[in-house]
Design a protein around this motif. Structure first.
Motif, PDB file in Angstrom:
ATOM      1  N   THR A 116       0.812  -1.217   0.000  1.00 47.38           N
ATOM      2  CA  THR A 116       0.000   0.000   0.000  1.00 47.38           C
ATOM      3  C   THR A 116       0.847   1.270   0.000  1.00 47.38           C
ATOM      4  N   TYR A 117       1.853   1.336   0.871  1.00 48.19           N
ATOM      5  CA  TYR A 117       2.633   2.564   0.955  1.00 48.19           C
ATOM      6  C   TYR A 117       3.486   2.752  -0.290  1.00 48.19           C
ATOM      7  N   ARG A 139       3.338   5.923   4.497  1.00 49.14           N
ATOM      8  CA  ARG A 139       3.147   5.280   5.797  1.00 49.14           C
ATOM      9  C   ARG A 139       2.410   6.213   6.759  1.00 49.14           C
ATOM     10  N   MET A 142      -1.263   6.507   5.794  1.00 48.72           N
ATOM     11  CA  MET A 142      -2.001   5.298   6.152  1.00 48.72           C
ATOM     12  C   MET A 142      -2.316   5.283   7.639  1.00 48.72           C
ATOM     13  N   GLU A 143      -1.351   5.672   8.464  1.00 44.15           N
ATOM     14  CA  GLU A 143      -1.571   5.727   9.913  1.00 44.15           C
ATOM     15  C   GLU A 143      -2.637   6.753  10.249  1.00 44.15           C
ATOM     16  N   HIS A 145      -5.032   7.873   8.545  1.00 47.29           N
ATOM     17  CA  HIS A 145      -6.357   7.546   8.033  1.00 47.29           C
ATOM     18  C   HIS A 145      -6.878   6.225   8.582  1.00 47.29           C
ATOM     19  N   LEU A 147      -5.505   3.267   8.699  1.00 45.94           N
ATOM     20  CA  LEU A 147      -5.167   2.074   7.931  1.00 45.94           C
ATOM     21  C   LEU A 147      -3.742   1.605   8.201  1.00 45.94           C
ATOM     22  N   ILE A 151      -0.478  -1.340   6.200  1.00 46.47           N
ATOM     23  CA  ILE A 151       0.669  -0.756   5.504  1.00 46.47           C
ATOM     24  C   ILE A 151       1.448  -1.799   4.713  1.00 46.47           C
ATOM     25  N   MET A 162     -10.960   0.130   0.791  1.00 51.33           N
ATOM     26  CA  MET A 162      -9.580   0.416   1.205  1.00 51.33           C
ATOM     27  C   MET A 162      -8.715   0.763  -0.004  1.00 51.33           C
ATOM     28  N   THR A 165      -9.342   4.202  -1.061  1.00 50.35           N
ATOM     29  CA  THR A 165      -8.721   5.132  -0.127  1.00 50.35           C
ATOM     30  C   THR A 165      -7.237   5.266  -0.419  1.00 50.35           C
ATOM     31  N   VAL A 166      -6.568   4.152  -0.671  1.00 56.36           N
ATOM     32  CA  VAL A 166      -5.136   4.187  -0.989  1.00 56.36           C
ATOM     33  C   VAL A 166      -4.891   5.013  -2.244  1.00 56.36           C
TER      34      VAL A 166
END
Length: 337
Positions: A116-117, A139, A142-143, A145, A147, A151, A162, A165-166
Motif C-alpha cells: 500500500t505505501y 506510511r 495510512m496511519e 487515516h 489504515l 501498511i 480500502m 482510499t489508498v
C-alpha cells in the motif's frame, strides 16, 4: 462495512506561480473558454466555459456520457481540445504545473502486488515526489487515516473501499494545490461517502482547490458554492448553487382549519388543494401580506411552511427531464440521498 477515509494531511498551500487576477477579483485556479472535442466525428464537448476560483470546492454535474470526464481531461492537458483555450494555476500549458495537481481518474487502477505505501509513493513519484519521501509520507498517511494495520499488505489483499482510499491518498501525497476528482464517490458506501465529503471540506479549508465531477447531486449540494451543469456536451448553467435553486420559486404548504370561504380568494392563481393542504408558489410580495389576509379572513392557520427548491429541482429545470432521468438512473444516485 468497508474501511474508510479519514482526515487529510496536506500542507498549507502557497499561491500558484504565475497566477494573476484583476484587483479585487478572486484568482482563478481553472479558466476554460469554448472547449470543443470530437471523437471520430462525434461532438463530445461543445463550447464549454468554466471558471473555478482558487480555494473553491467546485462541482461538475451531469449523467454519464454528458462530457464531464472529457472536459476534465482537456483542462488537465491529458487530451487537447479541438477548439478553445484553458488556463490552469496561471499557466496556459497544463503540463507546466502537473506537479501541483492531484488527479483521481474515474477508472481506478493500482498494481495488485504493490504494498500500500509503495503504491502511494509510486503515484507521488509520477508527480515529482522522491520515492523515499513518498514512502515515508505514504506510511504516515495510512496511519493518519486509520489504515496503519494495512501498511504491509498488497493492494490485492484490500477491500474495494480500502483500495479506493489508498488511491486517493496517492492523489494527495505530493501535497497538490489543485485536486481534481472524477466521480470520486462512485462505489463507496454511504459511510465512506460521508467521510470523503469531510476530507474534501478539510482540503478546501487548507486552501486547496477541489473540483470534482459527479452524477449524484446531493454531494454537490452539500459541498459546493458553485457548480457547472453539463448535458449533451454543453454547459447550460455555471454559477452558484443558490442562484440555480432560485430559478424555481419557493413553494408554500398551507394547512387551515376552514376548507373554504372568502379567504381562499387571497391565494395565488394556480394554488392547488391536496387533502388538508394547499400548495402554491411563494408570491413575489412575500409571505407577510398573505398571512395578514389569512388571519383577517379567519382561515384558521394550522401550519404553514415554505420549501425552497433543491438543486435536483434546479437541474431538472435547467437541463431538462431527459438529462435528469439519466442522472437518476445511475447506480449510485440513490445511495447519497
Amino acid at each position: 462495512m468497508e474501511e474508510g477515509l479519514g482526515e487529510p494531511s496536506v500542507a498549507d498551500n502557497a499561491k500558484p506561480h504565475g497566477a494573476t487576477a484583476a484587483p479585487g477579483a478572486p484568482s482563478l485556479a481553472i479558466e476554460a473558454r469554448g472547449l470543443v472535442k470530437r471523437f471520430d466525428g462525434t461532438l463530445a464537448v461543445d463550447g464549454v466555459d468554466l471558471s473555478v476560483p482558487e480555494g473553491a470546492i467546485y462541482g461538475i454535474l451531469g449523467p454519464n456520457g454528458a462530457g464531464k470526464t472529457t472536459t476534465l481531461r482537456m483542462m488537465l492537458g491529458i487530451i487537447d481540445p479541438d477548439e478553445g483555450t484553458r488556463r490552469i494555476l496561471g499557466h496556459d500549458n497544463p503540463r507546466d504545473v502537473a506537479r501541483l495537481i492531484g488527479y483521481l481518474p474515474e477508472e481506478r487502477g493500482l498494481y495488485p502486488t504493490m504494498k500500500t505505501y509503495d503504491a502511494i509513493a509510486f503515484m507521488g513519484a509520477l508527480r515529482g515526489l522522491p520515492l523515499a519521501q513518498g514512502r515515508e509520507r505514504g506510511r504516515q498517511l495510512m496511519e493518519e487515516h486509520g489504515l496503519g494495520y494495512a501498511i504491509e499488505r498488497q493492494i490485492r489483499q484490500l477491500s474495494k473501499g480500502m483500495a479506493q482510499t489508498v488511491q486517493l491518498l496517492g492523489t494527495l501525497v505530493h501535497e497538490p494545490k489543485l485536486v481534481v476528482l472524477d466521480e470520486p464517490f462512485s462505489g463507496l458506501d454511504a459511510i465512506n461517502q460521508g467521510k470523503l465529503e469531510k476530507l474534501i471540506r478539510s482540503l478546501a479549508e487548507r486552501g486547496t482547490t477541489v473540483i470534482f465531477s459527479t452524477h449524484v447531486i446531493a454531494h454537490a449540494e452539500r459541498l459546493c458554492e458553485n457548480v457547472a451543469i453539463i448535458a449533451g456536451g454543453k454547459v447550460p448553467y455555471a454559477g452558484s448553487v443558490n442562484a440555480a435553486r432560485d430559478r424555481i420559486p419557493a413553494q408554500v404548504r398551507l394547512e387551515t382549519r376552514r376548507r373554504d370561504g372568502e379567504w381562499t380568494r387571497v391565494l395565488p392563481q394556480g394554488a392547488r388543494q391536496e387533502g388538508a393542504f394547499w400548495h402554491f408558489p411563494l408570491p413575489e410580495s412575500g409571505v407577510e401580506p398573505l398571512l395578514r389576509a389569512l388571519i383577517e379572513g379567519e382561515a384558521g392557520i394550522l401550519s404553514l411552511s415554505i420549501e425552497r427548491a433543491g438543486l435536483h429541482d434546479a437541474f431538472v429545470a435547467i437541463a431538462g427531464e431527459a438529462a435528469a432521468q439519466a442522472l437518476d438512473a445511475e447506480p449510485d444516485a440513490e445511495t447519497a440521498r
